[in-house]
Scaffold this motif. Structure first.
Motif, PDB file in Angstrom:
ATOM      1  N   THR A  86      12.198  35.760   9.392  1.00  0.00           N
ATOM      2  CA  THR A  86      13.025  36.700   8.615  1.00  0.00           C
ATOM      3  C   THR A  86      12.960  38.119   9.176  1.00  0.00           C
ATOM      4  OG1 THR A  86      11.209  37.026   7.071  1.00  0.00           O
ATOM      5  CG2 THR A  86      12.855  35.391   6.461  1.00  0.00           C
ATOM      6  N   GLY A  87      11.850  38.434   9.863  1.00  0.00           N
ATOM      7  CA  GLY A  87      11.729  39.766  10.471  1.00  0.00           C
ATOM      8  C   GLY A  87      12.875  39.996  11.451  1.00  0.00           C
ATOM      9  N   ALA A  88      13.290  38.921  12.143  1.00  0.00           N
ATOM     10  CA  ALA A  88      14.371  39.038  13.141  1.00  0.00           C
ATOM     11  C   ALA A  88      15.664  39.526  12.489  1.00  0.00           C
ATOM     12  CB  ALA A  88      14.591  37.690  13.816  1.00  0.00           C
ATOM     13  N   TYR A 144      15.933  41.653   9.919  1.00  0.00           N
ATOM     14  CA  TYR A 144      15.836  43.108   9.739  1.00  0.00           C
ATOM     15  C   TYR A 144      15.940  43.803  11.099  1.00  0.00           C
ATOM     16  CZ  TYR A 144      14.479  41.832   5.048  1.00  0.00           C
ATOM     17  OH  TYR A 144      14.498  41.304   3.789  1.00  0.00           O
ATOM     18  N   ARG A 145      15.444  43.121  12.111  1.00  0.00           N
ATOM     19  CA  ARG A 145      15.523  43.686  13.463  1.00  0.00           C
ATOM     20  C   ARG A 145      16.981  43.722  13.929  1.00  0.00           C
ATOM     21  NH1 ARG A 145      10.868  44.125  16.392  1.00  0.00           N
ATOM     22  NH2 ARG A 145       8.989  43.636  15.202  1.00  0.00           N
ATOM     23  N   ARG A 190      13.528  43.158  20.074  1.00  0.00           N
ATOM     24  CA  ARG A 190      12.123  43.575  20.257  1.00  0.00           C
ATOM     25  C   ARG A 190      12.006  44.874  21.052  1.00  0.00           C
ATOM     26  NH1 ARG A 190       9.323  40.310  16.953  1.00  0.00           N
ATOM     27  NH2 ARG A 190      10.811  38.670  16.516  1.00  0.00           N
ATOM     28  N   VAL A 214      12.546  49.545  12.354  1.00  0.00           N
ATOM     29  CA  VAL A 214      12.756  48.325  11.561  1.00  0.00           C
ATOM     30  C   VAL A 214      12.062  48.345  10.190  1.00  0.00           C
ATOM     31  CG1 VAL A 214      10.921  47.019  12.732  1.00  0.00           C
ATOM     32  CG2 VAL A 214      12.775  45.795  11.616  1.00  0.00           C
ATOM     33  N   SER A 215      10.873  48.937  10.139  1.00  0.00           N
ATOM     34  CA  SER A 215      10.162  48.946   8.867  1.00  0.00           C
ATOM     35  C   SER A 215      10.960  49.723   7.818  1.00  0.00           C
ATOM     36  CB  SER A 215       8.772  49.557   9.069  1.00  0.00           C
ATOM     37  OG  SER A 215       8.137  49.645   7.847  1.00  0.00           O
ATOM     38  N   SER A 254      13.987  47.813   6.734  1.00  0.00           N
ATOM     39  CA  SER A 254      13.701  46.703   5.816  1.00  0.00           C
ATOM     40  C   SER A 254      13.423  47.190   4.397  1.00  0.00           C
ATOM     41  CB  SER A 254      12.514  45.884   6.328  1.00  0.00           C
ATOM     42  OG  SER A 254      11.325  46.616   6.180  1.00  0.00           O
ATOM     43  N   ARG A 304      17.865  44.749   2.006  1.00  0.00           N
ATOM     44  CA  ARG A 304      16.970  43.730   1.472  1.00  0.00           C
ATOM     45  C   ARG A 304      17.745  42.672   0.673  1.00  0.00           C
ATOM     46  NH1 ARG A 304      11.872  44.103   2.976  1.00  0.00           N
ATOM     47  NH2 ARG A 304      11.365  41.971   2.505  1.00  0.00           N
ATOM     48  N   GLY A 326       7.409  36.065   6.591  1.00  0.00           N
ATOM     49  CA  GLY A 326       7.907  37.403   6.304  1.00  0.00           C
ATOM     50  C   GLY A 326       6.909  38.185   5.472  1.00  0.00           C
ATOM     51  N   ARG A 327       7.450  38.998   4.577  1.00  0.00           N
ATOM     52  CA  ARG A 327       6.579  39.830   3.731  1.00  0.00           C
ATOM     53  C   ARG A 327       6.685  39.447   2.258  1.00  0.00           C
ATOM     54  NH1 ARG A 327       6.116  41.031   8.327  1.00  0.00           N
ATOM     55  NH2 ARG A 327       5.540  43.021   9.259  1.00  0.00           N
ATOM     56  N   ASP A 328       7.842  38.938   1.891  1.00  0.00           N
ATOM     57  CA  ASP A 328       8.107  38.704   0.469  1.00  0.00           C
ATOM     58  C   ASP A 328       8.668  37.310   0.229  1.00  0.00           C
ATOM     59  OD1 ASP A 328      10.483  39.062   1.804  1.00  0.00           O
ATOM     60  OD2 ASP A 328      11.498  40.031   0.136  1.00  0.00           O
ATOM     61  N   ILE A 329       8.347  36.382   1.098  1.00  0.00           N
ATOM     62  CA  ILE A 329       8.943  35.041   0.972  1.00  0.00           C
ATOM     63  C   ILE A 329       8.398  34.343  -0.284  1.00  0.00           C
ATOM     64  CG2 ILE A 329       9.456  32.856   2.140  1.00  0.00           C
ATOM     65  CD1 ILE A 329      10.504  35.420   3.558  1.00  0.00           C
ATOM     66  N   ARG A 335       2.035  50.821   9.241  1.00  0.00           N
ATOM     67  CA  ARG A 335       2.958  49.801   8.727  1.00  0.00           C
ATOM     68  C   ARG A 335       2.397  49.119   7.475  1.00  0.00           C
ATOM     69  NH1 ARG A 335       5.447  46.321  13.580  1.00  0.00           N
ATOM     70  NH2 ARG A 335       6.118  45.040  11.857  1.00  0.00           N
TER      71      ARG A 335
HETATM   72  O1   DC Z   1       7.662  40.293  11.374  1.00  0.00           O
HETATM   73  P1   DC Z   1       8.396  41.403  12.144  1.00  0.00           P
HETATM   74  O2   DC Z   1       7.496  42.413  12.815  1.00  0.00           O
HETATM   75  O3   DC Z   1       9.448  40.857  13.069  1.00  0.00           O
HETATM   76  O4   DC Z   1       9.167  42.211  10.974  1.00  0.00           O
HETATM   77  C1   DC Z   1       9.979  43.300  11.260  1.00  0.00           C
HETATM   78  C2   DC Z   1       9.983  44.251  10.075  1.00  0.00           C
HETATM   79  O5   DC Z   1      10.683  43.694   8.988  1.00  0.00           O
HETATM   80  C3   DC Z   1       8.625  44.650   9.577  1.00  0.00           C
HETATM   81  O6   DC Z   1       8.566  46.051   9.464  1.00  0.00           O
HETATM   82  C4   DC Z   1       8.496  44.050   8.226  1.00  0.00           C
HETATM   83  C5   DC Z   1       9.905  43.764   7.817  1.00  0.00           C
HETATM   84  N1   DC Z   1      10.042  42.501   7.124  1.00  0.00           N
HETATM   85  C6   DC Z   1      10.198  42.544   5.765  1.00  0.00           C
HETATM   86  O7   DC Z   1      10.164  43.621   5.180  1.00  0.00           O
HETATM   87  N2   DC Z   1      10.387  41.387   5.083  1.00  0.00           N
HETATM   88  C7   DC Z   1      10.394  40.207   5.708  1.00  0.00           C
HETATM   89  N3   DC Z   1      10.601  39.087   5.011  1.00  0.00           N
HETATM   90  C8   DC Z   1      10.207  40.158   7.102  1.00  0.00           C
HETATM   91  C9   DC Z   1      10.014  41.331   7.771  1.00  0.00           C
END
Ligand code: DC
Length: 444
Positions: free
Chosen positions: A33-35, A37-38, A89, A97-98, A101, A107, A127-130, A178
């Motif tokens: 999922t980070g991809a 936001y990237r 990347r 990216v942070s 996101s 979001r 991810g962060r919030d899955i 971060r």
């Molecule tokens: O995992 P990553 O480094 O590719 O994530 C890129 C950015 O996206 C990182 O700053 C966190 C954010 N992110 C997020 O907020 N929620 C997610 N589900 C995945 C990534």
């Protein structure tokens, strides 16, 4: 069966690596999922859109279409038709990216996309919030953690492999920065879901960690299979007894029994009715039956051979005809007023499921049939997502005057259970369901 593994955790903890291994081991799709936001960050940079310019960012979102495909279970991301790999990347993307996101509109759009991708599939998503937000009902939730120092070491190693030269202190500082951003974010902050399994992997080798994760998943898969087996299918159960359950008068019972036998004979003789897959109707517990609405005359075929009582939802107009009204009463048909939200019929339907009975409806909401590709209504999907009850799909085929009713395997959409299911998810579930019904009809 679909199965969702959610892996969350801070930057640099190795979620992506573990997600990859899990996908490979269990044959799941792997969604990074980070991809996503990237990809948005890349678009904003490419189009010189400043993050502070909220209106521009919102407008940009309307012009962005992210597509996720899978090749050998690996994710391939395209933005407006252009495949992105190394672009995700770059240093520039890493830098924003942070922040990207944490933009609420970004979001919301990404979470919607993540849920849409997952419908009907088995996958591991990191991810962060899955586990907390995207899939609060995921089958397995893992929260990976490690000290910032250890994560900085791992990042250093990764950087060296990629020929990137950044001093350790800077990497560590960046990770801490971060962490702070992710944990204090107003939108979906990084935190362990209450029911997630916490694994501190500071001192674990990749092998130790992956074995631990595999064990957790295997254990959960066993439980899911067992609980599905517990919803025992049945072959021969007397329908008459089921229909006699409610405390009706003897006269009503006799009428019901008479009509039920007559209908069976009628369809057997005049339509050479054949019923397949009856064992897919669960022996216990609530369920929703969904079939293609061939025409009014064919509706009873779902009820008369079913091994459990099914309360069908039927058009309120049918009750204008005294004979049909009597039938409706005998067979507990729930009248629904079409063309508007009928709260009363919804309440009755929910009650049926809460009582552990069967609810029947035709997702087409019309008699025009699947073939005409009529816009399908989301009623069945709504009931399934609202209550978390499984759906028994049914395909009804009429061929040279013969009717074949084909019951399919139970579909469990409970992981999308929500009091207020989102339209996107409802549409996706309806589509999945209709495809299954079409398939059952073709195979009938
Ligand atoms: O995992 P990553 O480094 O590719 O994530 C890129 C950015 O996206 C990182 O700053 C966190 C954010 N992110 C997020 O907020 N929620 C997610 N589900 C995945 C990534």
């Amino acid at each position: 069966m679909s199965f969702i593994v959610a892996i969350d955790g801070p930057a640099g903890v190795g979620k992506g690596t573990i997600a990859n291994l899990v996908a490979e081991k269990f044959g799941f799709l792997n969604v990074d999922t980070g991809a996503m936001y990237r990809a948005i960050s890349h678009y904003l940079i490419k189009n010189n859109i400043l993050l502070e310019n909220t209106e521009e960012v919102k407008k940009a979102l309307e012009n962005i279409e992210i597509d996720i495909e899978f090749k050998d279970s690996e994710q391939i991301l395209s933005l407006n038709g252009e495949k992105l790999i190394s672009e995700l990347r770059t240093k520039e993307v890493n830098a924003i990216v942070s922040q990207v996101s944490h933009i609420p509109e970004v979001r919301t759009a990404m979470v919607e996309l993540q849920r849409k991708i997952a419908v009907g599939k088995s996958m591991v998503m990191d991810g962060r919030d899955i586990g907390t937000n995207v899939f609060p009902n995921a089958n397995v939730k893992i929260y990976l953690d490690a000290t910032p120092e250890e994560r900085a070491n791992r990042r250093m190693k990764q950087n060296q492999e990629n020929g990137i030269d950044i001093p350790y202190e800077e990497v560590l500082e960046n990770i801490k920065f971060r962490d702070h951003n992710d944990k204090t974010s107003k939108v979906a902050p990084l935190k362990k879901a209450d029911d997630a399994i916490l694994i501190d992997c500071t001192e674990l080798s990749l092998e130790q960690l992956s074995n631990k994760v595999y064990e957790i998943i295997e254990e959960k898969m066993k439980q899911v299979t067992t609980s599905q087996k517990e919803v025992k299918p049945t072959k021969k159960k007397k329908v008459v007894e089921e229909y006699d359950k409610p405390e009706d008068s003897l006269w009503m019972k006799l009428q019901r029994r008479f009509i039920w036998h007559t209908l069976r004979g009628f369809y057997k003789i005049f339509y050479r009715l054949e019923v397949k897959g009856l064992e897919n109707i669960p022996e216990e517990g609530a369920f929703i039956v969904c079939g293609n609405h061939v025409d009014f005359m064919k509706v009873p075929v779902i009820v008369i051979y079913a091994t459990r009582k099914i309360n069908f939802i039927g058009k309120a107009e049918l009750f204008n005809n005294p004979f049909l009204a009597r039938l409706g009463e005998l067979f507990d048909v729930i009248p629904v007023k079409r063309g508007k939200q009928d709260v009363d019929s919804m309440k009755k339907s929910l009650k049926v499921l809460a009582k552990g009975e069967g609810l029947g409806l035709f997702p087409e909401g019309t008699r025009n049939g699947i073939a005409k590709k009529v816009k399908v209504k989301n009623g069945a999907a709504f009931m399934a997502l609202r209550t978390g009850k499984p759906i028994v799909p049914v395909g009804i085929k009429v061929q040279k005057g013969k009717i074949i009713v084909n019951y399919g395997k139970l579909i469990d959409y409970s992981k999308y259970q929500s009091k207020t299911p989102e339209k996107e998810t409802l549409d996706k579930v309806t589509e999945d369901l209709m495809n299954t019904i079409i398939q059952l009809t073709n195979e009938a």
